[in-house]
Design a protein around this motif. Structure first.
Motif, PDB file in Angstrom:
ATOM      1  N   PHE A  85      -2.525  16.463  -0.855  1.00 46.21           N
ATOM      2  CA  PHE A  85      -3.754  17.224  -0.643  1.00 46.21           C
ATOM      3  C   PHE A  85      -3.467  18.719  -0.623  1.00 46.21           C
ATOM      4  O   PHE A  85      -4.217  19.519  -1.177  1.00 46.21           O
ATOM      5  CB  PHE A  85      -4.397  16.817   0.692  1.00 46.21           C
ATOM      6  N   SER A 154      -1.516   9.327  -0.551  1.00 46.26           N
ATOM      7  CA  SER A 154      -1.973   9.456   0.832  1.00 46.26           C
ATOM      8  C   SER A 154      -0.912   8.796   1.694  1.00 46.26           C
ATOM      9  O   SER A 154      -0.080   8.046   1.190  1.00 46.26           O
ATOM     10  CB  SER A 154      -3.310   8.733   0.982  1.00 46.26           C
ATOM     11  N   ARG A 155      -0.969   9.039   3.000  1.00 46.96           N
ATOM     12  CA  ARG A 155      -0.006   8.331   3.843  1.00 46.96           C
ATOM     13  C   ARG A 155      -0.283   6.826   3.825  1.00 46.96           C
ATOM     14  O   ARG A 155       0.551   6.021   4.239  1.00 46.96           O
ATOM     15  CB  ARG A 155       0.019   8.894   5.259  1.00 46.96           C
ATOM     16  N   HIS A 156      -1.456   6.443   3.317  1.00 50.60           N
ATOM     17  CA  HIS A 156      -1.764   5.021   3.220  1.00 50.60           C
ATOM     18  C   HIS A 156      -1.255   4.391   1.923  1.00 50.60           C
ATOM     19  O   HIS A 156      -1.339   3.175   1.770  1.00 50.60           O
ATOM     20  CB  HIS A 156      -3.276   4.800   3.341  1.00 50.60           C
ATOM     21  N   LEU A 160      -4.011   6.815  -4.056  1.00 53.69           N
ATOM     22  CA  LEU A 160      -5.209   6.257  -3.430  1.00 53.69           C
ATOM     23  C   LEU A 160      -6.403   7.196  -3.498  1.00 53.69           C
ATOM     24  O   LEU A 160      -7.529   6.815  -3.205  1.00 53.69           O
ATOM     25  CB  LEU A 160      -4.927   5.876  -1.966  1.00 53.69           C
ATOM     26  N   ILE A 161      -6.147   8.469  -3.857  1.00 58.64           N
ATOM     27  CA  ILE A 161      -7.242   9.438  -3.909  1.00 58.64           C
ATOM     28  C   ILE A 161      -7.214  10.108  -5.275  1.00 58.64           C
ATOM     29  O   ILE A 161      -6.181  10.639  -5.684  1.00 58.64           O
ATOM     30  CB  ILE A 161      -7.082  10.482  -2.781  1.00 58.64           C
ATOM     31  N   GLY A 162      -8.327  10.049  -5.996  1.00 54.89           N
ATOM     32  CA  GLY A 162      -8.343  10.659  -7.324  1.00 54.89           C
ATOM     33  C   GLY A 162      -9.665  10.423  -8.027  1.00 54.89           C
ATOM     34  O   GLY A 162     -10.627   9.933  -7.427  1.00 54.89           O
TER      35      GLY A 162
ATOM     36  N   LEU B  88     -12.306  17.307   4.211  1.00 55.12           N
ATOM     37  CA  LEU B  88     -12.302  16.306   3.135  1.00 55.12           C
ATOM     38  C   LEU B  88     -11.115  15.354   3.321  1.00 55.12           C
ATOM     39  O   LEU B  88     -11.233  14.133   3.204  1.00 55.12           O
ATOM     40  CB  LEU B  88     -12.216  16.995   1.771  1.00 55.12           C
ATOM     41  N   MET B  89      -9.970  15.952   3.629  1.00 57.31           N
ATOM     42  CA  MET B  89      -8.753  15.175   3.841  1.00 57.31           C
ATOM     43  C   MET B  89      -8.936  14.233   5.029  1.00 57.31           C
ATOM     44  O   MET B  89      -8.565  13.057   4.976  1.00 57.31           O
ATOM     45  CB  MET B  89      -7.600  16.144   4.092  1.00 57.31           C
ATOM     46  N   CYS B  92     -11.211  11.324   3.937  1.00 54.47           N
ATOM     47  CA  CYS B  92     -10.493  10.380   3.056  1.00 54.47           C
ATOM     48  C   CYS B  92      -9.538   9.517   3.873  1.00 54.47           C
ATOM     49  O   CYS B  92      -9.438   8.310   3.668  1.00 54.47           O
ATOM     50  CB  CYS B  92      -9.697  11.144   1.989  1.00 54.47           C
ATOM     51  N   ASP B  93      -8.855  10.169   4.785  1.00 54.80           N
ATOM     52  CA  ASP B  93      -7.893   9.445   5.602  1.00 54.80           C
ATOM     53  C   ASP B  93      -8.585   8.373   6.443  1.00 54.80           C
ATOM     54  O   ASP B  93      -8.101   7.236   6.550  1.00 54.80           O
ATOM     55  CB  ASP B  93      -7.168  10.455   6.507  1.00 54.80           C
ATOM     56  N   LEU B  96      -9.627   5.426   4.252  1.00 56.60           N
ATOM     57  CA  LEU B  96      -8.486   4.575   3.893  1.00 56.60           C
ATOM     58  C   LEU B  96      -8.004   3.784   5.098  1.00 56.60           C
ATOM     59  O   LEU B  96      -7.669   2.607   4.990  1.00 56.60           O
ATOM     60  CB  LEU B  96      -7.352   5.436   3.326  1.00 56.60           C
ATOM     61  N   GLU B  97      -7.973   4.448   6.244  1.00 54.23           N
ATOM     62  CA  GLU B  97      -7.545   3.783   7.483  1.00 54.23           C
ATOM     63  C   GLU B  97      -8.455   2.590   7.783  1.00 54.23           C
ATOM     64  O   GLU B  97      -8.005   1.550   8.260  1.00 54.23           O
ATOM     65  CB  GLU B  97      -7.614   4.808   8.613  1.00 54.23           C
ATOM     66  N   VAL B 125     -11.893   8.519  -3.027  1.00 54.19           N
ATOM     67  CA  VAL B 125     -11.036   7.481  -2.433  1.00 54.19           C
ATOM     68  C   VAL B 125     -11.042   6.274  -3.373  1.00 54.19           C
ATOM     69  O   VAL B 125     -12.105   5.802  -3.784  1.00 54.19           O
ATOM     70  CB  VAL B 125     -11.532   7.078  -1.036  1.00 54.19           C
TER      71      VAL B 125
END
Lengths: 374, 374
Positions: A85, A154-156, A160-162, B88-89, B92-93, B96-97, B125
């Motif tokens: 990011f 992502s940390r996941h 995963l983001i795009g 935004l970050m 998204c996080d 995903l979480e 995402v």
């Protein structure tokens, strides 16, 4: 196979998002002319990394300048960590600072990391500006520069983001591949071989006979890259947003991703193409175990990948791998398990891959335990 | 006008991206049932802000739960600054979480800021997951929740980074508008009036006669919102990616944006709808000055907007405004000047707006100097 040529063009017919991929020598030096003859804008923002910049950035900037295209440049750190990011924000900021409007270009000069990150930025600045890819690795020439998938990690998980954002032009300069390390070239070659294994048995046979010429450069290399781009383009055109058959492109990737995760994406131990190489052998072996294909096909795949110098066995990965059930967890996370079943790319033989959506997770685990006993 | 109803549905026919906007009372409490009857996923991530959360978040969560939809929630600071890369970050996080997959939903519960930010996150995402809007301001019900524009701000300007991502469902609960301040409701009303002024003279006349009923709530309010959503939907369907007629939606916005920039987006001095109100009067006056429309039309627009309590003159903005040439710079930055000409939304009368792409910048500047002498 088509007639061998010294430059090839692959057209990707995606309606109003259609674009060309040019493949041949000296394309970076001709980039300005190629862009100016096709597109309108007269400003560019070039994003590259610190490994590629010293080799090709000046040539590209001068080529653009000679064609009347002014450029701003941004040099980022090399490596997968750049797909973040934080760097996405840096790229967007640079593109806006350079006052890139909808008809100007954002240019990615580099491998998959730079292409994915820069394409994502081009897809979101002003809700989408023009995007030109100048892929500098074999992997990015035959894979990530075709299809419009962009993204960051992502940390996941990875990618995963795009967004989907098709390029307006791809310039695959085959000369630049001479500066790749042998290991990097081989890793890209795994994806080339993959296109044969998906649905082009003749191409796979041609590679078995001609791989040394592909590695040496020249017309055979251009041909192999063009065939790969065309193969990916055909799949993408049939399924742009990945709702079905595009999954075939993941042949070897389910096992491969699990191995990449198991080695913590440490490129000293395993790079993506090496994971795919081992993964393709495993996919053929697993298909044989499921009585779908002959074990001879798996041997043939392994023999070829081994011949070019790619790893084909989990045991070749330096350092200890986690136990089979941990690898299985990584697969389950990647693919989603529904009622104990997974979607997997399996095969009925060389060039006869298919999407299987009912593979029992228990079978995969037993197979992994056989291949990787503790 | 259509018959007055206690609930209205506006269908936005965008092919495979088609969706419905439901408009009526009590929709937050019925959200779970409405979503579950239309969409498949059984997981949601709700994004809201600290002003809206205490009022409606529990009702929404319980409604989803009752329909078998589990939700994760994220409460962000209120205000325009939340439309940032950093938030935004965070969104998204969170999504995903919560392991939101392509068929699950991201739900925006709030005004335009929450809608734009959350829609952007939903658009990126996994390269796009389902998105449900629950707009809680009049402005977001009639404007930002229709059309699929999402985005965040950059230090280079507002909404410069984003994607087009259409929602799958919009639930415009008209009860929640009772909790808006009078100033906030009026600001949203400026956009309602705008749809009349663009190309619906009968709707504008209806508003002149019925605005008090619209402000009071009930069937007239629902009707005004539905007519506005339908008007915007018609424009968006004709021009989803904003290449032509969609620009009509910017009636009053060129002057309005310049005033917002001139007041540093300080909502104590000017909010968006107020800028649009003043901007629409200026656009009608400028059209009269260009001999395109009668000055009587400008007076009629001003009379109505004044009647509902909106500002209609630059002099009403608290604090000093920069000189006319600085306002002109802001307009030029917003619109791009080509050969001394600007694109502007002008009008030939009430409900007869059009896109003019050859307005001399010098005329706009002279006009601004007349309206805002130093």
């Amino acid at each position: 196979m088509n007639a061998i040529a010294s430059e090839r063009k692959v057209h990707v017919p995606l309606g109003e998002r259609a674009y060309d991929i040019l493949i041949g020598p000296g394309l970076i030096a001709r980039a300005g002319a190629e862009i100016a003859s096709r597109l309108k804008g007269r400003k560019a923002a070039i994003v590259t990394d610190e490994h590629v910049a010293p080799l090709y950035l000046d040539v590209l900037v001068q080529s653009l300048e000679a064609a009347g295209i002014a450029s701003a440049t941004l040099v980022l750190p090399a490596g997968e960590k750049t797909k973040s990011f934080e760097h996405l924000m840096t790229v967007c900021d640079k593109v806006l600072e350079a006052r890139i409007e909808r008809n100007d270009y954002v240019i990615a000069l580099g491998g998959g990391v730079i292409g994915d990150l820069t394409g994502f930025a081009a897809g979101i600045v002003r809700r989408g500006v023009r995007f030109v890819q100048v892929p500098t690795s074999l992997l990015s020439q035959v894979d990530s520069s075709v299809g419009g998938k962009t993204g960051i990690n992502s940390r996941h998980g990875k990618n995963l983001i795009g967004v989907f954002h098709q390029p307006d032009l791809v310039l695959a300069d085959t000369d630049v591949l001479n500066s790749l390390s042998a290991r990097e070239f081989r890793a890209g070659y795994a994806e080339v071989a993959k296109y044969g294994l998906i649905d082009k048995p003749d191409f796979f046979a041609w590679l078995e006979a001609n791989w040394q010429a592909v590695f040496a450069g020249g017309a055979a290399r251009i041909e192999a890259i063009a065939t790969s781009c065309q193969a990916k383009a055909d799949v993408v055109v049939a399924d742009e947003r990945e709702t079905g058959q595009r999954a075939l492109l993941n042949l070897g990737h389910t096992f491969g991703h699990a191995l990449e995760a198991a080695t913590a994406y440490d490129s000293a131990r395993l790079v993506h193409g090496e994971g795919v190489s081992i993964g393709m052998v495993l996919a053929h072996e697993f298909s044989a175990r499921m009585n779908l294909a002959s074990p001879d096909d798996a041997r043939r795949v392994e023999t070829h990948l081994k011949a070019v110098g790619l790893p084909t066995r989990m045991a070749e990965i330096p350092g200890a791998l986690p136990p089979a059930d941990v690898l299985m967890d990584a697969i389950a996370q990647d693919k989603k398990v529904k009622g104990g079943k997974l979607t997997f790319i399996l095969t009925r033989g060389i060039g006869q891959s298919f999407v299987a959506d009912d593979v029992p997770a228990s079978e995969v685990l037993s197979f992994l335990k056989e291949k990787h006993p503790q």
